[in-house]
Design a protein around this motif. Structure first.
Motif, PDB file in Angstrom:
ATOM      1  N   ASN A 238      50.861  40.221  26.255  1.00 58.13           N
ATOM      2  CA  ASN A 238      49.607  40.928  26.464  1.00 58.13           C
ATOM      3  C   ASN A 238      49.201  40.696  27.913  1.00 58.13           C
ATOM      4  N   GLY A 239      48.209  41.428  28.359  1.00 57.63           N
ATOM      5  CA  GLY A 239      47.750  41.227  29.732  1.00 57.63           C
ATOM      6  C   GLY A 239      46.368  41.798  29.919  1.00 57.63           C
ATOM      7  N   TYR A 240      45.813  41.576  31.098  1.00 51.07           N
ATOM      8  CA  TYR A 240      44.503  42.119  31.427  1.00 51.07           C
ATOM      9  C   TYR A 240      44.661  43.124  32.560  1.00 51.07           C
ATOM     10  N   ALA A 241      44.052  44.294  32.382  1.00 53.07           N
ATOM     11  CA  ALA A 241      44.132  45.346  33.400  1.00 53.07           C
ATOM     12  C   ALA A 241      42.754  45.958  33.588  1.00 53.07           C
ATOM     13  N   ILE A 242      42.402  46.173  34.837  1.00 55.36           N
ATOM     14  CA  ILE A 242      41.098  46.726  35.188  1.00 55.36           C
ATOM     15  C   ILE A 242      41.281  48.100  35.818  1.00 55.36           C
ATOM     16  N   SER A 243      40.355  49.011  35.546  1.00 50.28           N
ATOM     17  CA  SER A 243      40.459  50.337  36.135  1.00 50.28           C
ATOM     18  C   SER A 243      40.307  50.233  37.652  1.00 50.28           C
TER      19      SER A 243
END
Length: 349
Positions: A238-243
């Motif tokens: 899983n990961g974290y992604a920001i617009s």
């Protein structure tokens, strides 16, 4: 100065101030899609507290609205599409579940490519810059970090003592590469979202399912299944992604602070994931110490050297050959980029 000029000068200055960009001075609301509640300890003890404390910890002018995915009515296979619409600003991205929309997500977690945490971390770190560039280009989101739930293994309602026992069984999977691997063993893969698995096991829709032991415990699969085979096929990334739209509203120094916070979080989850894995295996069996889950009475089947060797051969023999043309179809340099970045780590030429 004339009377007119005396009145006009302050007005002109006020107009200039109003005309200047006010983005940095304003508080930014960040709407976050979190992990499903059912996934358990990482969501509960690491992710949610992090987002609740993010503004205070970083001192950034942000207000975080964090919602676990299963409270939003969003399927875990729809995260990239939802992010592309701009309805949310940041996502706790489930990689394999969204690989149909972006096959390069699987590059961190090919079946057989994660024999241990250390090797998995090296491979994932090597691929993440390539993945980040791809996500920015295709979906307008920036990758802030990645982490694993831990070894993804088999949980079955029927006795399973070795991998070959899955022949003729219906097994829940999350991506196409895992499906091809299980098909090669004679099983029938059944793609299914995490929240649907408990009922599917109860009703006999599937005989087995693949996940990590902590998630299986948290979602109470372990009250239905009878056997667990602690042989990891993948790491469940899983990961974290920001617009990018939200990211670019921050000043460069604010971006540095935000990135540092996510780096600290993901490093912590890597360590926590390994602790949870060992503890959950004991909890599922009903053994002590069991500190992170509920005790059940699942039988742990011993892992044979032959099965370890079989899974270890999968990347070169099946996973990469199956994944490469799928990824190259949407991104022509995908497999070549992977061979250059990750191949030397996993011994794939």
């Amino acid at each position: 100065m004339s009377l007119i000029k005396r009145y006009l000068a302050p007005l002109a200055l006020s107009s200039m101030v109003l005309a200047m960009p006010t983005t940095y001075a304003q508080n930014i609301t960040i709407k976050v899609i979190g992990q499903p509640l059912a996934t358990g300890n990482i969501q509960k003890n690491r992710e949610q507290p992090f987002f609740e404390q993010l503004a205070a910890k970083t001192g950034l002018p942000i207000t975080v609205e964090y919602k676990p995915m299963d409270t939003l009515g969003i399927k875990d296979t729809e995260q990239l599409r939802v992010m592309k619409t701009g309805l949310f600003d940041l996502v706790s991205l489930r990689f394999s579940q969204n690989s149909r929309d972006e096959p390069s997500l699987i590059g961190l977690d090919l079946v057989g490519g994660s024999p241990d945490y250390a090797t998995s971390r090296k491979a994932a770190d090597a691929w993440s810059p390539v993945l980040d560039a791809r996500l920015q280009k295709q979906f307008g989101i920036k990758l802030l970090g990645h982490w694993p739930f831990g070894p993804q293994m088999l949980f079955c309602k029927k006795p399973i003592t070795q991998l070959s026992d899955v022949k003729g069984m219906k097994v829940r999977v999350t991506d196409q590469i895992m499906a091809k691997f299980l098909e090669s063993l004679g099983a029938t893969p059944v793609p299914m979202g995490f929240s649907d698995v408990h009922q599917a096991l109860s009703l006999g829709v599937v005989d087995c399912a693949v996940t990590g032991p902590s998630s299986a415990n948290s979602a109470s699969w372990t009250e239905i299944v009878t056997h667990q085979l602690p042989l990891g096929f993948q790491m469940g990334f899983n990961g974290y992604a920001i617009s990018l739209k939200t990211w670019t509203r921050l000043k460069p120094d604010q971006q540095v602070k935000l990135q540092a916070a996510f780096t600290e979080l993901t490093n912590d989850i890597w360590k926590y994931s390994e602790e949870l894995y060992q503890d959950a295996l004991r909890c599922n069996e009903g053994k002590d110490p069991c500190t992170t889950g509920k005790k059940f009475k699942v039988i742990t089947s011993p892992v044979s050297p032959a099965d370890i060797k079989l899974v270890g051969s999968v990347v070169d023999r099946l996973s990469f050959p199956a994944w490469a043309p799928v990824c190259d179809k949407t991104n022509p340099t995908c497999s070549a980029d992977w061979k250059k970045a990750v191949g030397p780590i996993l011994g794939v030429k």
